[in-house]
Design a protein around this motif. Structure first.
Motif, short mmCIF file in Angstrom:
data_model
loop_
_atom_site.label_atom_id
_atom_site.label_comp_id
_atom_site.label_asym_id
_atom_site.label_seq_id
_atom_site.Cartn_x
_atom_site.Cartn_y
_atom_site.Cartn_z
N GLY C 12 0.62 -1.22 0.20
CA GLY C 12 -0.11 -0.01 0.05
C GLY C 12 1.03 1.06 -0.20
O GLY C 12 0.25 2.43 0.35
N THR C 16 2.08 0.15 -7.41
CA THR C 16 1.55 -0.30 -8.42
C THR C 16 1.11 0.99 -9.16
O THR C 16 1.22 1.06 -10.43
N THR C 17 0.72 2.24 -8.44
CA THR C 17 0.37 3.30 -9.27
C THR C 17 1.76 4.05 -9.81
O THR C 17 1.61 4.53 -10.80
N ASP C 37 -0.60 -12.95 -6.31
CA ASP C 37 -1.51 -13.03 -5.17
C ASP C 37 -2.56 -12.11 -5.54
O ASP C 37 -3.61 -12.34 -5.22
N ALA C 38 -2.38 -10.77 -5.76
CA ALA C 38 -3.42 -9.61 -5.70
C ALA C 38 -2.74 -8.51 -6.84
O ALA C 38 -2.56 -7.47 -6.65
N PRO C 39 -2.98 -8.90 -8.01
CA PRO C 39 -2.33 -8.25 -9.24
C PRO C 39 -3.36 -7.06 -9.41
O PRO C 39 -4.56 -7.19 -9.21
N ASN C 40 -2.73 -5.85 -9.67
CA ASN C 40 -3.66 -4.67 -9.89
C ASN C 40 -3.25 -3.77 -10.89
O ASN C 40 -4.13 -2.89 -11.40
N HIS C 42 -3.06 -4.31 -14.04
CA HIS C 42 -3.78 -4.42 -15.34
C HIS C 42 -5.07 -3.39 -15.15
O HIS C 42 -5.58 -2.92 -16.04
N LEU C 43 -5.42 -3.09 -13.79
CA LEU C 43 -6.63 -2.14 -13.70
C LEU C 43 -6.20 -0.83 -14.24
O LEU C 43 -7.17 0.46 -14.55
N LEU C 44 -4.74 -0.60 -14.27
CA LEU C 44 -4.43 0.89 -14.82
C LEU C 44 -4.00 0.95 -16.16
O LEU C 44 -4.04 1.84 -16.85
N LEU C 133 -2.70 -14.66 -12.91
CA LEU C 133 -3.58 -14.88 -12.00
C LEU C 133 -3.54 -16.09 -11.12
O LEU C 133 -3.66 -17.24 -11.57
N VAL C 256 -6.84 6.06 -10.09
CA VAL C 256 -7.26 4.71 -9.86
C VAL C 256 -8.79 4.32 -10.31
O VAL C 256 -8.93 3.49 -10.99
N VAL C 257 -9.57 5.14 -9.63
CA VAL C 257 -10.98 4.86 -10.11
C VAL C 257 -11.43 5.08 -11.74
O VAL C 257 -11.73 4.37 -12.27
#
Lengths: 136, 282, 292
Positions: C12, C16-17, C37-40, C42-44, C133, C256-257
């Motif tokens: 945190g 990632t950002t 484990d908790a890939p993020n 791809h969301l960006l 994943l 992020v949103v």
């Protein structure tokens, strides 16, 4: 004597595969007759311990010499314990490499040439208790 | 009662919730920090009377004199951690996860159980009489789970004690091991697409363990509303919302649990605990 | 080829950002998300998946109740508490080591392959991307990380990319070790909080343990200016370069949103300007490490 060369293909013309543990093929060659046997590396997709697995595989098949690109510390130690002389930094085809070896123009190495890469499994480790005994 | 505090995503506020909860509840509280990679609970508290214990894992101890080169151990070992050659046997401890199969497979009883230290556990008493146990994994050591187990083994056997477990982030073995055996799991998330994505992964994982789940939304007010609609559609209760607050973030930066400076939060944590206890307490 | 791995120890802190921003700023990168484990990421970055591979690495024990005599040998042999007193295998606890299989006198146990996850080769607006994943309740995240890195390296060769940016997992154990070993350098994203500084020290020791060069970036620096200063001094003493500081700005959450790297979402924001300067320093530092 039996030489093992890591190769991208199953022939003497195939280029050297610089990876030791995850190479595509092992080519076992008798340098006097140039008779060879190509065996796909059973551990080419292994995620952990590939170098050790590959070392065991070629030692069990009687290789005394390895010609490859790089070896990591685990494979280096295993090959040493297996009595195998290691030559690295080799490029070109399999037959080129064997000819260079026969001409005595290769230098064997006395330390690993690739950084340690730990493809470690997420092992749970040893379980010791059998859950928690809580009175009620 | 054992309550584990987990999340898929790191940095959502697990440790902050665990510590603030422990400082707010009545009765005897034990706080277990199972994030042995990066234990943080003790950095927010002041610990006294610390006792340190080593944690070991099983490794083979090979007697080369007795080895008859059967190579059964080599063929068994799922991680290729053993090499048997003419000039000797090599064992690679960092690849071994201690299953003991080499010992069982050796036809000559040339291998016996040895041990290797992975880290330590610390146990002591912190502010407010809270007993804290945390693990510390050695640097460079990949195997976290045995250290987590060693922390959990020190959980109080007394049912009167409320045990709070601060879990490591993620959804793989360290998190599963930490949550396993809890009566209730609180998943901490933040209301962003990252928080939602990792919450879903965590819910799927904890449901396989058949442990009841509630959610705490931290930093509420940032991001969007998707975490709320997800919890509603999955019928997961939202136990508490902690609003996004620069003051809370600044207190955390100082290493101060915010309930000690914002005592109005104490009753909120008590209510949170009562909600869990009424439904799932024993 | 250079491989830069972005880690943090503590979760945190903004790994990632920041990775997403660097992916948008770097010329022709190859991107890898190794937080399996908790890939993020791809969301960006919005990857379009080109090919999917199954990750089948582990095995799971299956007891055939018709052959099982209930002798209990497997339960005694299992070191992972995966076999219940009624001789059921708990697949979540089973490591697939096969100790039960060799202990069973009745040949009642079979080892089955298990699907533990998926590995993806994708395209993004910023470059090709390797990601994965891990399925719920599966272990072996370290091995999956290794597979993602192999895919990344193959894709980089195929597409002629000279730089791989790796978004790493939190922590310092198997997944983190698999993500960093063999990379060219690390970038540790930290924040000026007591817990993050504690974790920073441990993750820097990890780089030292593997004898790897590393640099530090302090995110949310204005949360506690004094502690940000302490981080800088600590790194200076250790000879570790600090490539910059970024302030705490909730606009990060808005980006992020919106699902976009901050440098595209708010290009004139101070954070974006700071990140551009940081990227220049990271590039210089990578060259300096290579020369040394």
């Amino acid at each position: 004597m039996k030489i093992c060369v890591t190769a991208q293909g199953p022939t003497l013309e195939a280029p050297i595969d610089p990876r030791f543990g995850r190479c595509a093929n092992f080519i076992f060659i008798d340098p006097d007759t140039m008779k060879f046997e190509a065996i796909p590396n059973p551990g080419s997709m292994a995620s952990g311990g590939a170098g050790i697995q590959a070392s065991q595989f070629i030692v069990d098949r009687g290789a005394n010499v390895v010609l490859t690109g790089h070896v990591g510390p685990n494979a280096y130690n295993a090959l040493n314990a297996g009595g195998v002389t290691v030559y690295v930094g080799i490029s070109g085809s399999v037959s080129d490499a064997v000819n260079q070896f026969k001409a005595g123009s290769l230098q064997s190495v006395s330390s690993p040439t690739a950084p340690a890469h730990m493809g470690m499994g997420g092992g749970r480790g040893r379980g010791r208790g059998q859950g928690r005994g809580r009175g009620s | 009662m054992i309550i584990s505090i987990a999340s898929g995503k790191g940095g959502t506020g697990k440790t902050s919730l665990a510590v603030n909860l422990a400082l707010s509840l009545p009765g005897q509280i034990q706080l277990l920090d199972c994030d042995v990679d990066e234990p943080n609970v003790h950095t927010l508290l002041s610990m006294k009377n610390e006792q340190v214990k080593p944690v070991y894992t099983l490794v083979p101890e090979i007697d080369e004199q007795k080895c008859n080169q059967s190579k059964n151990c080599v063929n068994f070992c799922p991680n290729h951690a053993i090499f048997v050659g003419k000039k000797g046997i090599n064992f690679f401890p960092e690849l071994c996860y201690g299953c003991g199969g080499c010992i069982l497979s050796c036809p000559n009883q040339a291998i016996k159980e040895g041990k290797r230290q992975l880290g330590v556990t610390h146990r002591g008493v912190a502010n407010h009489g809270v007993e804290v146990v945390y693990g510390n994994l050695n640097i460079g050591e990949p195997l976290a789970v045995p250290v987590i187990k060693a922390v959990k083994e020190q959980a109080s056997p007394n049912n009167e004690v409320t045990v709070i477990i601060d879990c490591p982030p993620g959804v793989s073995c360290p998190m599963v091991e930490s949550v396993h055996g809890s009566d209730y799991c609180v998943l901490v998330t933040e209301p962003t697409p990252f928080g939602l994505h990792d919450l879903q992964l965590a819910v799927d994982t904890i449901r396989q363990l058949k442990i009841p789940i509630g959610v705490v939304v931290n930093r509420s007010g940032i991001g969007d509303r998707q975490v709320y609609s997800y919890c509603k559609s999955e019928q997961i209760p939202i136990l508490l919302e902690i609003p996004h607050s620069r003051k809370i973030a600044e207190l955390f930066a100082e290493g101060i649990p915010f309930v000690t400076k914002m005592p109005e939060w104490k009753s909120q944590f008590e209510t949170l605990f009562q909600m869990i206890q009424e439904r799932y307490g024993r | 080829m250079k491989e830069l791995v972005i880690v943090s120890g503590k979760g945190g802190t903004g790994k990632t950002t920041i990775t997403a921003a660097l992916a948008a700023l770097a010329p022709n990168p190859l991107i890898a998300d190794c937080d399996v484990d908790a890939p993020n990421l791809h969301l960006l970055l919005g990857p379009e998946i080109q090919s999917t591979e199954e990750f089948i690495e582990a095995k799971v024990a299956v007891i055939n109740p018709e052959l099982c005599t209930g002798c209990g040998a497997c339960e005694v042999a299992c070191k992972f508490d995966a076999i219940s007193p009624s001789f059921q295998v708990d697949p979540i606890m089973c490591e697939g080591c096969g100790v039960c299989f060799i202990s069973c006198p009745a040949d009642a146990i079979e080892m089955h392959e298990r699907l533990s996850g998926y590995i993806y080769a994708s395209e993004t607006n910023y470059g090709p991307m390797a990601h994965a994943l891990l399925l719920a309740g599966e272990s072996n995240s370290g091995k999956l990380v290794t597979r993602v890195r192999e895919l990344a390296s193959n894709l980089a060769k195929k597409h002629g990319r000279k730089l791989i940016l790796i978004d790493g997992p939190p922590g310092i154990a198997c997944a983190a070790i698999s993500a960093i070993t063999g990379a060219s350098a690390g970038l540790v994203v930290t924040e000026p909080t007591v817990p993050a500084i504690h974790d920073l020290q441990r993750v820097l020791e990890l780089f030292q343990h593997f004898n790897m060069p590393v640099m530090v970036l302090t995110n949310k620096a204005d949360l506690n200016i004094q502690k940000a200063q302490e981080i800088e001094e600590y790194c200076h003493q250790k000879g570790i370069p600090v490539v910059g500081e970024l302030n705490y700005d909730p606009i990060m959450y808005k980006a992020v949103v919106a699902g976009r790297p901050i440098v595209e979402y708010a290009p004139s924001n101070m954070l974006s300007k700071g990140l551009k300067a940081i990227w220049k320093k990271v590039e210089q530092q990578l060259d300096a490490f290579q020369e040394a």
